[in-house]
Design a protein around this motif. Structure first.
Motif, PDB file in Angstrom:
ATOM      1  N   THR A  82       0.829  -1.196   0.000  1.00 54.93           N
ATOM      2  CA  THR A  82       0.000   0.000   0.000  1.00 54.93           C
ATOM      3  C   THR A  82       0.865   1.247   0.000  1.00 54.93           C
ATOM      4  O   THR A  82       1.979   1.262   0.530  1.00 54.93           O
ATOM      5  CB  THR A  82      -0.914   0.015   1.235  1.00 54.93           C
ATOM      6  OG1 THR A  82      -0.104  -0.018   2.411  1.00 54.93           O
ATOM      7  CG2 THR A  82      -1.848  -1.185   1.216  1.00 54.93           C
ATOM      8  N   ARG A  83       0.307   2.282  -0.611  1.00 56.82           N
ATOM      9  CA  ARG A  83       1.035   3.542  -0.687  1.00 56.82           C
ATOM     10  C   ARG A  83       1.003   4.243   0.667  1.00 56.82           C
ATOM     11  O   ARG A  83      -0.062   4.361   1.279  1.00 56.82           O
ATOM     12  CB  ARG A  83       0.370   4.409  -1.753  1.00 56.82           C
ATOM     13  CG  ARG A  83       0.980   5.776  -1.927  1.00 56.82           C
ATOM     14  CD  ARG A  83       0.305   6.444  -3.099  1.00 56.82           C
ATOM     15  NE  ARG A  83       0.715   7.820  -3.220  1.00 56.82           N
ATOM     16  CZ  ARG A  83       0.355   8.613  -4.238  1.00 56.82           C
ATOM     17  NH1 ARG A  83      -0.424   8.115  -5.174  1.00 56.82           N
ATOM     18  NH2 ARG A  83       0.763   9.847  -4.292  1.00 56.82           N
ATOM     19  N   PRO A  84       2.185   4.720   1.201  1.00 58.13           N
ATOM     20  CA  PRO A  84       2.191   5.397   2.500  1.00 58.13           C
ATOM     21  C   PRO A  84       1.367   6.675   2.463  1.00 58.13           C
ATOM     22  O   PRO A  84       1.319   7.375   1.441  1.00 58.13           O
ATOM     23  CB  PRO A  84       3.674   5.685   2.742  1.00 58.13           C
ATOM     24  CG  PRO A  84       4.304   5.657   1.390  1.00 58.13           C
ATOM     25  CD  PRO A  84       3.529   4.652   0.604  1.00 58.13           C
ATOM     26  N   THR A  85       0.724   6.978   3.586  1.00 58.11           N
ATOM     27  CA  THR A  85      -0.113   8.169   3.702  1.00 58.11           C
ATOM     28  C   THR A  85       0.537   9.188   4.623  1.00 58.11           C
ATOM     29  O   THR A  85       1.533   8.902   5.303  1.00 58.11           O
ATOM     30  CB  THR A  85      -1.492   7.789   4.254  1.00 58.11           C
ATOM     31  OG1 THR A  85      -1.327   7.335   5.618  1.00 58.11           O
ATOM     32  CG2 THR A  85      -2.135   6.684   3.428  1.00 58.11           C
ATOM     33  N   ASP A 113       0.823   7.887   8.061  1.00 64.12           N
ATOM     34  CA  ASP A 113       1.990   7.042   8.299  1.00 64.12           C
ATOM     35  C   ASP A 113       3.229   7.886   8.600  1.00 64.12           C
ATOM     36  O   ASP A 113       4.033   7.554   9.478  1.00 64.12           O
ATOM     37  CB  ASP A 113       2.256   6.151   7.080  1.00 64.12           C
ATOM     38  CG  ASP A 113       1.131   5.176   6.805  1.00 64.12           C
ATOM     39  OD1 ASP A 113       0.513   4.709   7.786  1.00 64.12           O
ATOM     40  OD2 ASP A 113       0.861   4.898   5.620  1.00 64.12           O
ATOM     41  N   GLY A 142       9.044   6.636   1.542  1.00 64.82           N
ATOM     42  CA  GLY A 142       8.734   6.803   0.115  1.00 64.82           C
ATOM     43  C   GLY A 142       7.415   7.503  -0.094  1.00 64.82           C
ATOM     44  O   GLY A 142       6.703   7.279  -1.087  1.00 64.82           O
ATOM     45  N   TYR A 143       7.069   8.395   0.846  1.00 63.04           N
ATOM     46  CA  TYR A 143       5.782   9.091   0.765  1.00 63.04           C
ATOM     47  C   TYR A 143       5.801  10.138  -0.334  1.00 63.04           C
ATOM     48  O   TYR A 143       6.768  10.891  -0.491  1.00 63.04           O
ATOM     49  CB  TYR A 143       5.458   9.774   2.100  1.00 63.04           C
ATOM     50  CG  TYR A 143       4.237  10.670   2.050  1.00 63.04           C
ATOM     51  CD1 TYR A 143       4.368  12.058   1.992  1.00 63.04           C
ATOM     52  CD2 TYR A 143       2.959  10.132   2.018  1.00 63.04           C
ATOM     53  CE1 TYR A 143       3.262  12.886   1.934  1.00 63.04           C
ATOM     54  CE2 TYR A 143       1.845  10.946   1.946  1.00 63.04           C
ATOM     55  CZ  TYR A 143       1.999  12.314   1.906  1.00 63.04           C
ATOM     56  OH  TYR A 143       0.905  13.121   1.840  1.00 63.04           O
ATOM     57  N   ARG A 144       4.708  10.164  -1.115  1.00 61.42           N
ATOM     58  CA  ARG A 144       4.529  11.178  -2.155  1.00 61.42           C
ATOM     59  C   ARG A 144       3.181  11.823  -1.935  1.00 61.42           C
ATOM     60  O   ARG A 144       2.154  11.128  -1.901  1.00 61.42           O
ATOM     61  CB  ARG A 144       4.585  10.528  -3.536  1.00 61.42           C
ATOM     62  CG  ARG A 144       4.614  11.516  -4.690  1.00 61.42           C
ATOM     63  CD  ARG A 144       4.906  10.793  -5.985  1.00 61.42           C
ATOM     64  NE  ARG A 144       3.957   9.707  -6.203  1.00 61.42           N
ATOM     65  CZ  ARG A 144       4.190   8.664  -6.974  1.00 61.42           C
ATOM     66  NH1 ARG A 144       5.345   8.522  -7.566  1.00 61.42           N
ATOM     67  NH2 ARG A 144       3.265   7.730  -7.138  1.00 61.42           N
ATOM     68  N   ASN A 197      -0.414  13.495  -2.195  1.00 60.46           N
ATOM     69  CA  ASN A 197      -1.536  13.462  -3.130  1.00 60.46           C
ATOM     70  C   ASN A 197      -1.842  14.897  -3.535  1.00 60.46           C
ATOM     71  O   ASN A 197      -2.399  15.668  -2.768  1.00 60.46           O
ATOM     72  CB  ASN A 197      -2.755  12.822  -2.453  1.00 60.46           C
ATOM     73  CG  ASN A 197      -3.929  12.666  -3.397  1.00 60.46           C
ATOM     74  OD1 ASN A 197      -4.187  13.562  -4.201  1.00 60.46           O
ATOM     75  ND2 ASN A 197      -4.626  11.561  -3.287  1.00 60.46           N
ATOM     76  N   SER A 230      -4.766  10.705 -11.921  1.00 61.82           N
ATOM     77  CA  SER A 230      -3.397  10.196 -11.803  1.00 61.82           C
ATOM     78  C   SER A 230      -2.385  11.287 -12.132  1.00 61.82           C
ATOM     79  O   SER A 230      -1.381  11.450 -11.432  1.00 61.82           O
ATOM     80  CB  SER A 230      -3.195   9.001 -12.747  1.00 61.82           C
ATOM     81  OG  SER A 230      -3.986   7.903 -12.358  1.00 61.82           O
ATOM     82  N   GLU A 263      -1.974  13.714  -9.397  1.00 63.49           N
ATOM     83  CA  GLU A 263      -1.221  13.153  -8.277  1.00 63.49           C
ATOM     84  C   GLU A 263       0.247  12.952  -8.623  1.00 63.49           C
ATOM     85  O   GLU A 263       1.028  12.492  -7.795  1.00 63.49           O
ATOM     86  CB  GLU A 263      -1.833  11.815  -7.857  1.00 63.49           C
ATOM     87  CG  GLU A 263      -3.209  11.948  -7.216  1.00 63.49           C
ATOM     88  CD  GLU A 263      -3.816  10.596  -6.869  1.00 63.49           C
ATOM     89  OE1 GLU A 263      -3.195   9.571  -7.226  1.00 63.49           O
ATOM     90  OE2 GLU A 263      -4.878  10.578  -6.235  1.00 63.49           O
ATOM     91  N   THR A 309       1.368  10.903 -10.985  1.00 67.55           N
ATOM     92  CA  THR A 309       1.609   9.509 -11.363  1.00 67.55           C
ATOM     93  C   THR A 309       1.408   9.335 -12.871  1.00 67.55           C
ATOM     94  O   THR A 309       0.331   9.645 -13.389  1.00 67.55           O
ATOM     95  CB  THR A 309       0.634   8.568 -10.630  1.00 67.55           C
ATOM     96  OG1 THR A 309       0.752   8.780  -9.218  1.00 67.55           O
ATOM     97  CG2 THR A 309       0.934   7.118 -10.954  1.00 67.55           C
TER      98      THR A 309
END
Length: 332
Positions: free
Chosen positions: A2-5, A8, A48-50, A52, A304, A307, A309
């Motif tokens: 899962t993508r870190p938030t 997190d 590795g948080y990116r 949103n 996307s 964001e 991506t």
């Protein structure tokens, strides 16, 4: 995985989510300490948080609004595209403004004092591409629908498998023995119609005669063009391949006025699978285009891009729906 938030990151740094937003939004100075800011940045890097961007824009006052540019509101296909785009947008707290080019295709008036201030991004059909020039949002993210995937200027492309749709039509007609085909082509200069014409010409073998007649996208224009093209009894095609269902309806009207039976004397195929396809008699053999899925993917692609991506996806599959307007070629 899962993508870190941001939650997190906050947990890892031992701070609140509000503090994470301040630091990663570069608004922390004078509000949190240098040490805390360093902890947040290090935690974000390790996880590795990116961020949103779409969510961040909401907090910063963005409109969370996408513009959908289409050639016409009267075409059922584009109404379905809007339905799909609006469904995905609503799931993400976005709204969709539908903007038709006033003249169907061609230049349009800018509806915004500042597109950048009013919009987060643009989704546009290639058939309405000329309308984009009037919208003052050159630096807005742009997703193109049904357009040349090699063209520049768009952040993402969403396409249907148009060439495969033509391939299915050719296989169907070839299987019924048709060797004299007329292509009733749209008079609109657009990539999607170019693909249909080029694919049709490439797929037909040398023993098949192919002629092309162009008409505006109206039933009456198609009827008039076909009445002329079918006037000579000794030189009629056995099948008409139409660029869309509206043109096919006009071709059917012309055939009836000339006393031709469909499909006994003349087979007719369309493209789109509009409600019109089952309203005509006999019902129309046509390529089903999942318009709502086009809208869904268009909005998904824009989200996307917002964001940060990259977005890529294979062409959306299409299917030939065989009905009663096509059949065996008539015996010479």
């Amino acid at each position: 995985m899962t993508r870190p938030t941001s939650r997190d990151v906050a947990t890892a740094a031992g701070v609140s989510q509000a503090t994470v937003s301040l630091v990663l939004g570069d608004k922390w100075r004078g509000r949190v300490s240098e040490r805390t800011a360093t902890l947040v940045r290090e935690a974000a890097t390790e996880l590795g948080y990116r961020p949103n961007l779409a969510a961040r824009n909401l907090r910063l006052g963005s409109t969370r609004t996408a513009l959908l540019v289409v050639p016409a509101l009267t075409n059922e296909f584009f109404a379905r595209v809007y339905t799909g785009a609006a469904r995905v947008a609503a799931d993400h707290g976005f709204g969709v403004v539908l903007y038709p080019s006033p003249d169907g295709t061609g230049p349009a008036r800018d509806p915004f004092a500042s597109a950048r201030a009013a919009l987060d991004g643009v989704i546009a059909s290639s058939m309405a591409a000329d309308a984009l020039a009037a919208i003052g949002g050159d630096d807005l993210p742009l997703v193109m629908l049904d357009s040349d995937p090699t063209s520049t200027g768009a952040a993402a492309h969403v396409n249907l498998a148009m060439a495969d749709g033509v391939r299915q039509i050719c296989a169907h007609l070839r299987g019924h023995g048709h060797r004299d085909i007329l292509h009733l082509a749209s008079a609109i200069d657009s990539w999607t119609f170019e693909v249909r014409a080029e694919t049709l010409a490439a797929l037909l073998d040398p023993t098949t005669r192919l002629r092309t007649v162009r008409a505006e996208l109206t039933v009456e224009a198609a009827r008039t063009a076909m009445e002329t093209a079918l006037a000579a009894p000794h030189d009629r095609p056995t099948a008409i391949v139409c660029d869309d269902d509206i043109l096919a309806a006009g071709a059917c009207k012309a055939a009836r006025r000339l006393g031709l039976r469909i499909p006994e004397d003349l087979s007719v195929t369309g493209f789109d699978d509009l409600a019109l396809a089952t309203a005509v008699e006999p019902e129309l053999t046509t390529v089903h285009l999942p318009a709502e899925q086009v809208g869904e993917q268009g909005m998904t692609a824009l989200l996307s891009v917002l964001e940060g991506t990259p977005w890529t996806a294979p062409d959306i599959p299409v299917d030939l729906i065989v009905r009663d307007s096509s059949g065996p070629a008539p015996t010479p």
